[in-house]
Write a protein that holds these residues in place. Structure first.
Motif, PDB file in Angstrom:
ATOM      1  N   LEU A  49       0.818  -1.215   0.000  1.00 29.82           N
ATOM      2  CA  LEU A  49       0.000   0.000   0.000  1.00 29.82           C
ATOM      3  C   LEU A  49       0.859   1.276   0.000  1.00 29.82           C
ATOM      4  O   LEU A  49       0.508   2.269  -0.636  1.00 29.82           O
ATOM      5  CB  LEU A  49      -0.928  -0.005   1.216  1.00 29.82           C
ATOM      6  CG  LEU A  49      -1.882  -1.198   1.341  1.00 29.82           C
ATOM      7  CD1 LEU A  49      -2.626  -1.125   2.666  1.00 29.82           C
ATOM      8  CD2 LEU A  49      -2.860  -1.205   0.183  1.00 29.82           C
ATOM      9  N   GLN A  50       1.976   1.233   0.740  1.00 30.25           N
ATOM     10  CA  GLN A  50       2.856   2.410   0.817  1.00 30.25           C
ATOM     11  C   GLN A  50       4.237   1.961   1.258  1.00 30.25           C
ATOM     12  O   GLN A  50       4.373   1.073   2.099  1.00 30.25           O
ATOM     13  CB  GLN A  50       2.296   3.438   1.813  1.00 30.25           C
ATOM     14  CG  GLN A  50       3.199   4.646   2.039  1.00 30.25           C
ATOM     15  CD  GLN A  50       2.647   5.589   3.092  1.00 30.25           C
ATOM     16  OE1 GLN A  50       1.540   6.091   2.941  1.00 30.25           O
ATOM     17  NE2 GLN A  50       3.424   5.845   4.156  1.00 30.25           N
ATOM     18  N   SER A  51       5.253   2.599   0.676  1.00 29.11           N
ATOM     19  CA  SER A  51       6.638   2.348   1.087  1.00 29.11           C
ATOM     20  C   SER A  51       7.320   3.700   1.288  1.00 29.11           C
ATOM     21  O   SER A  51       7.293   4.557   0.393  1.00 29.11           O
ATOM     22  CB  SER A  51       7.379   1.514   0.038  1.00 29.11           C
ATOM     23  OG  SER A  51       8.700   1.247   0.454  1.00 29.11           O
ATOM     24  N   SER A  52       7.959   3.923   2.478  1.00 29.18           N
ATOM     25  CA  SER A  52       8.577   5.215   2.816  1.00 29.18           C
ATOM     26  C   SER A  52      10.004   5.014   3.311  1.00 29.18           C
ATOM     27  O   SER A  52      10.303   4.013   3.970  1.00 29.18           O
ATOM     28  CB  SER A  52       7.761   5.931   3.905  1.00 29.18           C
ATOM     29  OG  SER A  52       6.418   6.086   3.505  1.00 29.18           O
ATOM     30  N   VAL A  53      10.885   5.992   2.969  1.00 25.81           N
ATOM     31  CA  VAL A  53      12.247   6.024   3.505  1.00 25.81           C
ATOM     32  C   VAL A  53      12.254   7.052   4.626  1.00 25.81           C
ATOM     33  O   VAL A  53      11.944   8.235   4.419  1.00 25.81           O
ATOM     34  CB  VAL A  53      13.274   6.396   2.418  1.00 25.81           C
ATOM     35  CG1 VAL A  53      14.664   6.489   3.032  1.00 25.81           C
ATOM     36  CG2 VAL A  53      13.248   5.367   1.289  1.00 25.81           C
ATOM     37  N   VAL A  54      12.605   6.587   5.821  1.00 28.85           N
ATOM     38  CA  VAL A  54      12.488   7.413   7.016  1.00 28.85           C
ATOM     39  C   VAL A  54      13.835   7.476   7.731  1.00 28.85           C
ATOM     40  O   VAL A  54      14.539   6.464   7.860  1.00 28.85           O
ATOM     41  CB  VAL A  54      11.408   6.860   7.960  1.00 28.85           C
ATOM     42  CG1 VAL A  54      11.255   7.759   9.185  1.00 28.85           C
ATOM     43  CG2 VAL A  54      10.084   6.705   7.228  1.00 28.85           C
ATOM     44  N   ASN A  55      14.224   8.708   8.184  1.00 25.95           N
ATOM     45  CA  ASN A  55      15.455   8.869   8.948  1.00 25.95           C
ATOM     46  C   ASN A  55      15.332   8.162  10.279  1.00 25.95           C
ATOM     47  O   ASN A  55      14.255   8.096  10.885  1.00 25.95           O
ATOM     48  CB  ASN A  55      15.744  10.347   9.194  1.00 25.95           C
ATOM     49  CG  ASN A  55      16.090  11.073   7.910  1.00 25.95           C
ATOM     50  OD1 ASN A  55      16.691  10.488   7.001  1.00 25.95           O
ATOM     51  ND2 ASN A  55      15.726  12.348   7.834  1.00 25.95           N
ATOM     52  N   ILE A  56      16.439   7.625  10.711  1.00 21.72           N
ATOM     53  CA  ILE A  56      16.456   6.956  11.986  1.00 21.72           C
ATOM     54  C   ILE A  56      16.000   7.922  13.073  1.00 21.72           C
ATOM     55  O   ILE A  56      16.354   9.086  13.097  1.00 21.72           O
ATOM     56  CB  ILE A  56      17.876   6.414  12.311  1.00 21.72           C
ATOM     57  CG1 ILE A  56      17.835   5.538  13.563  1.00 21.72           C
ATOM     58  CG2 ILE A  56      18.883   7.524  12.433  1.00 21.72           C
ATOM     59  CD1 ILE A  56      19.144   4.799  13.824  1.00 21.72           C
ATOM     60  N   GLY A  57      15.144   7.425  13.946  1.00 22.37           N
ATOM     61  CA  GLY A  57      14.624   8.246  15.022  1.00 22.37           C
ATOM     62  C   GLY A  57      13.345   8.987  14.688  1.00 22.37           C
ATOM     63  O   GLY A  57      12.659   9.484  15.590  1.00 22.37           O
ATOM     64  N   ASP A  58      13.030   9.067  13.381  1.00 28.01           N
ATOM     65  CA  ASP A  58      11.769   9.716  13.000  1.00 28.01           C
ATOM     66  C   ASP A  58      10.599   8.738  13.159  1.00 28.01           C
ATOM     67  O   ASP A  58      10.788   7.526  13.317  1.00 28.01           O
ATOM     68  CB  ASP A  58      11.836  10.212  11.565  1.00 28.01           C
ATOM     69  CG  ASP A  58      12.738  11.425  11.416  1.00 28.01           C
ATOM     70  OD1 ASP A  58      13.123  11.988  12.463  1.00 28.01           O
ATOM     71  OD2 ASP A  58      13.072  11.775  10.265  1.00 28.01           O
ATOM     72  N   ILE A  59       9.408   9.262  13.073  1.00 31.84           N
ATOM     73  CA  ILE A  59       8.195   8.443  13.217  1.00 31.84           C
ATOM     74  C   ILE A  59       7.529   8.295  11.842  1.00 31.84           C
ATOM     75  O   ILE A  59       7.231   9.307  11.177  1.00 31.84           O
ATOM     76  CB  ILE A  59       7.224   9.080  14.222  1.00 31.84           C
ATOM     77  CG1 ILE A  59       7.868   9.116  15.618  1.00 31.84           C
ATOM     78  CG2 ILE A  59       5.909   8.310  14.254  1.00 31.84           C
ATOM     79  CD1 ILE A  59       7.035   9.843  16.654  1.00 31.84           C
ATOM     80  N   ALA A  60       7.311   7.053  11.436  1.00 27.06           N
ATOM     81  CA  ALA A  60       6.635   6.785  10.166  1.00 27.06           C
ATOM     82  C   ALA A  60       5.128   6.895  10.336  1.00 27.06           C
ATOM     83  O   ALA A  60       4.591   6.664  11.422  1.00 27.06           O
ATOM     84  CB  ALA A  60       7.007   5.407   9.653  1.00 27.06           C
ATOM     85  N   SER A  61       4.432   7.224   9.250  1.00 30.63           N
ATOM     86  CA  SER A  61       2.963   7.301   9.284  1.00 30.63           C
ATOM     87  C   SER A  61       2.409   6.952   7.909  1.00 30.63           C
ATOM     88  O   SER A  61       3.086   7.134   6.888  1.00 30.63           O
ATOM     89  CB  SER A  61       2.497   8.694   9.709  1.00 30.63           C
ATOM     90  OG  SER A  61       2.925   9.660   8.774  1.00 30.63           O
ATOM     91  N   TYR A  62       1.181   6.435   7.911  1.00 34.39           N
ATOM     92  CA  TYR A  62       0.517   6.060   6.657  1.00 34.39           C
ATOM     93  C   TYR A  62      -0.272   7.258   6.156  1.00 34.39           C
ATOM     94  O   TYR A  62      -1.021   7.895   6.912  1.00 34.39           O
ATOM     95  CB  TYR A  62      -0.410   4.864   6.872  1.00 34.39           C
ATOM     96  CG  TYR A  62      -1.060   4.348   5.622  1.00 34.39           C
ATOM     97  CD1 TYR A  62      -0.359   3.550   4.727  1.00 34.39           C
ATOM     98  CD2 TYR A  62      -2.392   4.647   5.326  1.00 34.39           C
ATOM     99  CE1 TYR A  62      -0.958   3.061   3.574  1.00 34.39           C
ATOM    100  CE2 TYR A  62      -2.999   4.168   4.179  1.00 34.39           C
ATOM    101  CZ  TYR A  62      -2.284   3.375   3.302  1.00 34.39           C
ATOM    102  OH  TYR A  62      -2.870   2.917   2.164  1.00 34.39           O
ATOM    103  N   ASP A  63      -0.118   7.572   4.876  1.00 32.84           N
ATOM    104  CA  ASP A  63      -0.776   8.729   4.285  1.00 32.84           C
ATOM    105  C   ASP A  63      -2.152   8.316   3.753  1.00 32.84           C
ATOM    106  O   ASP A  63      -2.269   7.794   2.642  1.00 32.84           O
ATOM    107  CB  ASP A  63       0.093   9.295   3.156  1.00 32.84           C
ATOM    108  CG  ASP A  63      -0.435  10.624   2.629  1.00 32.84           C
ATOM    109  OD1 ASP A  63      -1.550  11.018   3.040  1.00 32.84           O
ATOM    110  OD2 ASP A  63       0.265  11.256   1.823  1.00 32.84           O
ATOM    111  N   PHE A  64      -3.193   8.545   4.550  1.00 33.11           N
ATOM    112  CA  PHE A  64      -4.544   8.156   4.156  1.00 33.11           C
ATOM    113  C   PHE A  64      -5.107   9.041   3.053  1.00 33.11           C
ATOM    114  O   PHE A  64      -6.021   8.640   2.337  1.00 33.11           O
ATOM    115  CB  PHE A  64      -5.478   8.195   5.374  1.00 33.11           C
ATOM    116  CG  PHE A  64      -5.244   7.070   6.341  1.00 33.11           C
ATOM    117  CD1 PHE A  64      -5.790   5.822   6.131  1.00 33.11           C
ATOM    118  CD2 PHE A  64      -4.454   7.266   7.461  1.00 33.11           C
ATOM    119  CE1 PHE A  64      -5.571   4.778   7.018  1.00 33.11           C
ATOM    120  CE2 PHE A  64      -4.233   6.228   8.358  1.00 33.11           C
ATOM    121  CZ  PHE A  64      -4.778   4.982   8.139  1.00 33.11           C
ATOM    122  N   GLU A  65      -4.564  10.264   2.913  1.00 32.76           N
ATOM    123  CA  GLU A  65      -5.062  11.178   1.881  1.00 32.76           C
ATOM    124  C   GLU A  65      -4.583  10.753   0.503  1.00 32.76           C
ATOM    125  O   GLU A  65      -5.302  10.865  -0.484  1.00 32.76           O
ATOM    126  CB  GLU A  65      -4.603  12.600   2.191  1.00 32.76           C
ATOM    127  CG  GLU A  65      -5.234  13.190   3.451  1.00 32.76           C
ATOM    128  CD  GLU A  65      -4.821  14.636   3.668  1.00 32.76           C
ATOM    129  OE1 GLU A  65      -4.053  15.157   2.826  1.00 32.76           O
ATOM    130  OE2 GLU A  65      -5.261  15.229   4.657  1.00 32.76           O
TER     131      GLU A  65
END
Length: 344
Positions: A49-65
């Protein structure tokens, strides 16, 4: 002393420089480290559904929009509602903040099941005409209809009788409002056609089908292929079909063979016209039993019956004594009479 202080100050500056450098290096490395966070439709991980590259320590979230809300197909008994994410043994409800990213991680959509009220549909059973309702039922989706009414029937016609044979279309599990129509199989009607002579006396009868006024379709005994066919054949005139030694043969009727035969009352003229089996010179007759107009019985003539053996013996005695009879005409007539009685 001044020299010692200078050495100490230089050492402290060197240490500070080293520490500062290490800190800068560590901070630089920390800022450059990133991880991949994937969100999947289900545990099979076939639908991403979604794949994101996130910096260590950051918080990932799903983009419902940008992405659609995860869904799961309903079954016959349950509907499913999206309820959050699962990663390993941890479950995060839809409004819960996901943990800080420390490594690559996959999240799988989570659903709660809601048992649904089964849909109901109207199942109607109608007669062959398509309008006469025989049975109506409200049944849950997936159930198998069973007809609850009386067995459908169809009036016979001149040519055919009918028997209920089933429903069309074939009965299947309920999935929508459905109407089933009765079907019938037909059989050709058989008739016993009776014929009378010009004086109104019974002549003969035969089995026939209704065809342009029940055209003659006489069936002979020898045409029967088995016992069941033989017993149903109405032979012509006053004979009947009997099954002897695996063959259907014709023989004269006896009085009792005509009794009722499914009729409320039999005709006296038919009873009296039955040809009896040839013994005792046919001096017996068929007639109604006294006081019973529905029973055809054998009745003897009033005259005394004489067996053929007795008559033959009389004939022999007469021949032996013939010379003693002087009247030639009487001798001749009596001889002929006895001859006819013996050989007819």
């Amino acid at each position: 002393m001044k020299k010692i202080l200078l050495i100490i100050a230089s050492a402290m500056l060197a240490v500070a420089a080293v520490v500062t450098g290490v800190i800068l290096i560590l901070q630089l490395d920390f800022k450059l480290k990133t991880y991949t966070v994937n969100f999947y439709q289900d545990e099979n991980k076939e639908v991403l559904l979604q794949s994101s590259v996130v910096n260590i320590g950051d918080i990932a979230s799903y983009d419902f929009e940008t992405n659609k809300t995860p869904t799961k197909a309903s079954t016959d008994d349950y509907d499913y509602t999206f309820n959050g994410w699962i990663s390993g043994d941890n479950t995060y409800e839809v409004d819960t903040t996901l943990p800080k990213v420390r490594s690559n991680i996959d999240y799988v959509a989570s659903f709660i099941s809601v048992k649904k009220d089964l849909e109901k549909f109207v199942v109607t059973f109608v007669d062959e005409d398509g309008t006469t309702i025989l049975d109506t039922q409200n049944l849950a989706k997936g159930s198998i209809p069973t007809y609850q009414g009386k067995t459908p029937s169809k009036d016979q016609t001149i040519e055919f009788t009918y028997e209920f044979s089933g429903w069309t279309p074939e009965i299947t599990a309920v999935s929508q409002n459905t109407t089933y129509k009765a079907t019938y199989s037909s059989s050709t009607r058989m008739y016993n056609a009776k014929f009378y002579d010009e004086d109104g006396n019974f002549d003969y009868e035969y089995k026939c089908v209704w065809d342009n006024g029940c055209q003659k379709e006489l069936k002979k005994c020898e045409d029967a292929k088995n016992y069941d066919e033989c017993k149903n054949i109405v032979a012509p005139t006053n004979k009947q079909c009997i099954y002897i030694n695996d063959e259907c043969k014709e023989q004269y009727k006896d009085c009792e063979s005509y009794n009722n035969n499914g009729k409320e009352q039999i005709e006296q003229s038919v009873c009296e016209s039955i040809i009896l089996n040839d013994y005792l010179f046919n001096t017996d007759k068929c007639s109604f039993e006294s006081g019973n107009p529905n029973k055809c019985v054998r009745k003897k003539e009033k005259n005394v019956q004489i067996s053929k053996g007795m008559i033959f013996l009389s004939y022999v005695i007469f021949i032996l004594h013939l010379p003693q009879v002087k009247n030639v005409l009487i001798r001749t007539q009596f001889a002929l009479l006895l001859k006819n009685l013996v050989w007819n």
